[in-house]
Write a protein that holds these residues in place. Structure first.
Motif, PDB file in Angstrom:
ATOM      1  N   ASN A  41     -34.979  14.639 -28.552  1.00 44.86           N
ATOM      2  CA  ASN A  41     -35.179  15.138 -29.916  1.00 44.86           C
ATOM      3  C   ASN A  41     -36.283  14.370 -30.638  1.00 44.86           C
ATOM      4  O   ASN A  41     -37.082  14.957 -31.378  1.00 44.86           O
ATOM      5  CB  ASN A  41     -33.881  15.040 -30.711  1.00 44.86           C
ATOM      6  CG  ASN A  41     -32.797  15.938 -30.167  1.00 44.86           C
ATOM      7  OD1 ASN A  41     -33.071  16.936 -29.514  1.00 44.86           O
ATOM      8  ND2 ASN A  41     -31.544  15.586 -30.417  1.00 44.86           N
ATOM      9  N   LEU A  97     -39.205  16.896 -31.407  1.00 36.29           N
ATOM     10  CA  LEU A  97     -39.133  17.348 -32.793  1.00 36.29           C
ATOM     11  C   LEU A  97     -39.598  16.305 -33.800  1.00 36.29           C
ATOM     12  O   LEU A  97     -39.466  16.512 -35.009  1.00 36.29           O
ATOM     13  CB  LEU A  97     -37.696  17.773 -33.121  1.00 36.29           C
ATOM     14  CG  LEU A  97     -37.100  18.862 -32.222  1.00 36.29           C
ATOM     15  CD1 LEU A  97     -35.678  19.186 -32.645  1.00 36.29           C
ATOM     16  CD2 LEU A  97     -37.961  20.117 -32.254  1.00 36.29           C
ATOM     17  N   ARG A 113     -39.552  23.541 -30.882  1.00 37.26           N
ATOM     18  CA  ARG A 113     -40.783  22.756 -30.997  1.00 37.26           C
ATOM     19  C   ARG A 113     -42.030  23.629 -30.900  1.00 37.26           C
ATOM     20  O   ARG A 113     -43.003  23.445 -31.639  1.00 37.26           O
ATOM     21  CB  ARG A 113     -40.817  21.676 -29.902  1.00 37.26           C
ATOM     22  CG  ARG A 113     -42.137  20.919 -29.799  1.00 37.26           C
ATOM     23  CD  ARG A 113     -42.455  20.168 -31.077  1.00 37.26           C
ATOM     24  NE  ARG A 113     -43.711  19.458 -30.989  1.00 37.26           N
ATOM     25  CZ  ARG A 113     -44.903  20.003 -31.207  1.00 37.26           C
ATOM     26  NH1 ARG A 113     -44.991  21.280 -31.534  1.00 37.26           N
ATOM     27  NH2 ARG A 113     -45.995  19.277 -31.112  1.00 37.26           N
ATOM     28  N   SER A 172     -28.333  14.092 -32.902  1.00 32.14           N
ATOM     29  CA  SER A 172     -27.558  15.184 -32.306  1.00 32.14           C
ATOM     30  C   SER A 172     -26.120  15.238 -32.804  1.00 32.14           C
ATOM     31  O   SER A 172     -25.340  16.067 -32.340  1.00 32.14           O
ATOM     32  CB  SER A 172     -27.560  15.056 -30.772  1.00 32.14           C
ATOM     33  OG  SER A 172     -27.033  13.798 -30.367  1.00 32.14           O
ATOM     34  N   SER A 183     -27.510  22.611 -30.334  1.00 31.38           N
ATOM     35  CA  SER A 183     -28.859  22.256 -30.779  1.00 31.38           C
ATOM     36  C   SER A 183     -29.070  22.541 -32.260  1.00 31.38           C
ATOM     37  O   SER A 183     -30.112  22.200 -32.816  1.00 31.38           O
ATOM     38  CB  SER A 183     -29.907  23.014 -29.957  1.00 31.38           C
ATOM     39  OG  SER A 183     -29.675  24.411 -30.025  1.00 31.38           O
ATOM     40  N   TYR A 188     -29.102  23.609 -24.676  1.00 25.10           N
ATOM     41  CA  TYR A 188     -29.589  22.655 -25.673  1.00 25.10           C
ATOM     42  C   TYR A 188     -31.039  22.277 -25.370  1.00 25.10           C
ATOM     43  O   TYR A 188     -31.912  22.335 -26.246  1.00 25.10           O
ATOM     44  CB  TYR A 188     -28.683  21.422 -25.639  1.00 25.10           C
ATOM     45  CG  TYR A 188     -28.960  20.356 -26.664  1.00 25.10           C
ATOM     46  CD1 TYR A 188     -28.132  20.205 -27.766  1.00 25.10           C
ATOM     47  CD2 TYR A 188     -30.024  19.463 -26.516  1.00 25.10           C
ATOM     48  CE1 TYR A 188     -28.355  19.206 -28.699  1.00 25.10           C
ATOM     49  CE2 TYR A 188     -30.269  18.476 -27.441  1.00 25.10           C
ATOM     50  CZ  TYR A 188     -29.424  18.346 -28.531  1.00 25.10           C
ATOM     51  OH  TYR A 188     -29.660  17.366 -29.455  1.00 25.10           O
ATOM     52  N   VAL A 245     -34.219  23.380 -27.880  1.00 25.63           N
ATOM     53  CA  VAL A 245     -35.048  22.384 -28.569  1.00 25.63           C
ATOM     54  C   VAL A 245     -36.519  22.581 -28.190  1.00 25.63           C
ATOM     55  O   VAL A 245     -37.412  22.487 -29.048  1.00 25.63           O
ATOM     56  CB  VAL A 245     -34.575  20.957 -28.238  1.00 25.63           C
ATOM     57  CG1 VAL A 245     -35.594  19.916 -28.734  1.00 25.63           C
ATOM     58  CG2 VAL A 245     -33.211  20.686 -28.874  1.00 25.63           C
ATOM     59  N   GLU A 305     -32.170  20.985 -34.744  1.00 26.94           N
ATOM     60  CA  GLU A 305     -33.018  22.027 -35.332  1.00 26.94           C
ATOM     61  C   GLU A 305     -32.931  21.994 -36.853  1.00 26.94           C
ATOM     62  O   GLU A 305     -33.950  22.132 -37.544  1.00 26.94           O
ATOM     63  CB  GLU A 305     -32.646  23.418 -34.824  1.00 26.94           C
ATOM     64  CG  GLU A 305     -33.569  24.481 -35.409  1.00 26.94           C
ATOM     65  CD  GLU A 305     -33.403  25.874 -34.842  1.00 26.94           C
ATOM     66  OE1 GLU A 305     -34.176  26.764 -35.242  1.00 26.94           O
ATOM     67  OE2 GLU A 305     -32.511  26.075 -34.008  1.00 26.94           O
ATOM     68  N   SER A 340     -30.949  28.345 -32.909  1.00 28.87           N
ATOM     69  CA  SER A 340     -29.850  27.693 -32.197  1.00 28.87           C
ATOM     70  C   SER A 340     -28.551  28.475 -32.333  1.00 28.87           C
ATOM     71  O   SER A 340     -28.157  28.854 -33.432  1.00 28.87           O
ATOM     72  CB  SER A 340     -29.646  26.276 -32.727  1.00 28.87           C
ATOM     73  OG  SER A 340     -30.732  25.450 -32.399  1.00 28.87           O
TER      74      SER A 340
END
Length: 235
Positions: free
Chosen positions: A144, A148, A232, A157, A182, A224, A228, A186, A178
């Motif tokens: 993440n 992100l 992105r 998370s 996730s 997940y 993600v 997000e 999501s």
């Protein structure tokens, strides 16, 4: 100031009554919004009875769909419409202890826009959990951070957070993709892009569920990772 705790449920009949009692005594301003995904074990019926018993403090949103992410989105939308000052998300399995709710609200009232109950800041713990689950959580965090740009948030998370209502109002929930776990990273990603909001983490002891069955599967982990990636790159 008022607060609503959004709690997604699916087959949580062993937990909802005990959890309700603990949440409602944590702070007199707190209300609960259960979001039930048509639980076949009768969880939704128990929640309806609790809503009648605690009229005005408990709401129940019944859904035909399924998924932690979509349940969270539906819950956030409904909570926003009720106009509380703060919206909290937590799980129904006692992995998030209601005893932390007063401290979480105190931090939010001090001016923080997003308050995160964190497993990974100093003092946070996950006792009695297999090493591979800890490893997966840390891998998810690094993923993440990398994908992100959530640097500076130790627990990206987790699902135990308090938001000022204005923070969630700044997000276009219809654009969130999501459907599963996730949803956490997000949402943080969308918040970071939406404005200059102040984040705060405080340590919690995270306990694996003590009743019911876990919904986190290998399929969910793979979903997940893919989701993600899609978030992105806007896929």
């Amino acid at each position: 100031m008022s607060a609503i705790v959004v709690i997604p449920t699916f087959n949580e009949k062993e937990n909802v009554e005990r959890l309700t009692a603990k949440v409602l005594v944590a702070d007199p301003t707190i209300k609960i919004l259960f979001v039930d995904d048509s639980s076949p074990d009768g969880t939704g019926k128990i929640e309806d009875k609790l809503a009648k018993k605690y009229r005005g403090r408990i709401y129940v949103l019944h859904r035909k769909g399924r998924g932690r992410g979509s349940a969270g989105i539906a819950g956030f939308k409904k909570a926003i419409s009720l106009k509380p000052d703060f919206i909290i998300e937590m799980d129904a399995d006692f992995s998030h202890d209601p005893k932390y709710l007063p401290h979480m609200l105190t931090l939010a009232k001090k001016g923080y826009d997003v308050v995160i109950g964190s497993r990974f800041v100093k003092g946070g713990k996950i006792p009695n959990r297999p090493w591979w689950r800890d490893a997966l959580s840390m891998v998810a965090n690094y993923y993440n951070w990398l994908m992100l740009s959530l640097w500076g948030i130790a627990d990206t998370s987790g699902g135990f957070k308090c938001y000022k209502r204005k923070v969630l109002e700044a997000i276009d929930f219809d654009a969130i993709i999501s459907k599963g776990y996730s949803i956490g990273p997000e949402t943080l990603y969308k918040i970071k892009k939406a404005g200059n909001f102040k984040f705060m983490e405080f340590p919690i002891v995270f306990n694996d569920r003590n009743a019911g069955n876990s919904k986190l599967t290998i399929k969910e982990y793979l979903r997940y990772i893919v989701t993600v990636f899609r978030v992105r790159f806007g896929l």
